[in-house]
Design a protein around this motif. Sequence first.
Motif, mmCIF file in Angstrom:
data_model
loop_
_atom_site.group_PDB
_atom_site.id
_atom_site.type_symbol
_atom_site.label_atom_id
_atom_site.label_comp_id
_atom_site.label_asym_id
_atom_site.label_seq_id
_atom_site.Cartn_x
_atom_site.Cartn_y
_atom_site.Cartn_z
ATOM 1 N N ARG A 10 0.853 -1.198 0.000
ATOM 2 C CA ARG A 10 0.000 0.000 0.000
ATOM 3 C C ARG A 10 0.884 1.242 0.000
ATOM 4 N NH1 ARG A 10 -3.291 3.785 1.826
ATOM 5 N NH2 ARG A 10 -5.491 3.507 2.123
ATOM 6 N N LYS A 63 -6.479 -0.209 -3.394
ATOM 7 C CA LYS A 63 -7.619 -1.120 -3.490
ATOM 8 C C LYS A 63 -8.909 -0.312 -3.417
ATOM 9 C CE LYS A 63 -9.562 -5.188 -1.402
ATOM 10 N NZ LYS A 63 -9.504 -6.398 -2.061
ATOM 11 N N GLU A 114 -7.631 -3.065 -8.326
ATOM 12 C CA GLU A 114 -8.015 -4.313 -7.675
ATOM 13 C C GLU A 114 -7.226 -4.580 -6.395
ATOM 14 O OE1 GLU A 114 -10.634 -6.111 -8.674
ATOM 15 O OE2 GLU A 114 -10.890 -4.479 -10.118
ATOM 16 N N GLN A 115 -5.973 -4.077 -6.339
ATOM 17 C CA GLN A 115 -5.136 -4.303 -5.161
ATOM 18 C C GLN A 115 -4.183 -3.133 -4.963
ATOM 19 O OE1 GLN A 115 -3.159 -7.947 -6.029
ATOM 20 N NE2 GLN A 115 -1.830 -7.069 -7.565
ATOM 21 N N ASN A 116 -3.625 -3.028 -3.774
ATOM 22 C CA ASN A 116 -2.639 -1.995 -3.479
ATOM 23 C C ASN A 116 -1.335 -2.335 -4.183
ATOM 24 O OD1 ASN A 116 -4.306 -0.525 -1.697
ATOM 25 N ND2 ASN A 116 -3.818 -1.940 -0.047
#
Length: 136
Positions: A10, A63, A114-116
Amino acid sequence: MKLYIYVPARPEPQARPRANFEKGYMYSTHPDFFYSVAHEAAKKRPAKPFSNAVRLCVRFTYKRPASRHFEIYKTTRADLDNLEKAVMDALTQAKWWTDDCLVVDKRTVKVWGEQNGCEILAEGLKNVVNFGEDWK
């Protein structure tokens, strides 16, 4: 020369330097994201660091929460310039270049996904004018 890495962490901004007046020194804490970038960048460290102009392209991906289902760009905190600072300091520590003052072209974006994660592409640039036949 081009270097590319993906950091599955992140993105976090670089903290501002703080002062401890009682002990008389300045300090700066690095976020975990800084260490993740430095670790991944060290794996792809070039044999010879960039010593000329560099183009840096960075994509920070967060995200996507359900409340931001239709948005593309992340317009909430953290500030883009503080995110860039964490990346550039980590790449300097990983010895991708001699100093981050070599970055002359910077393209960054902060988006939902969709994701960090963070994608980083550094590319060396020519820093000379072509004095060929066309130059008059």
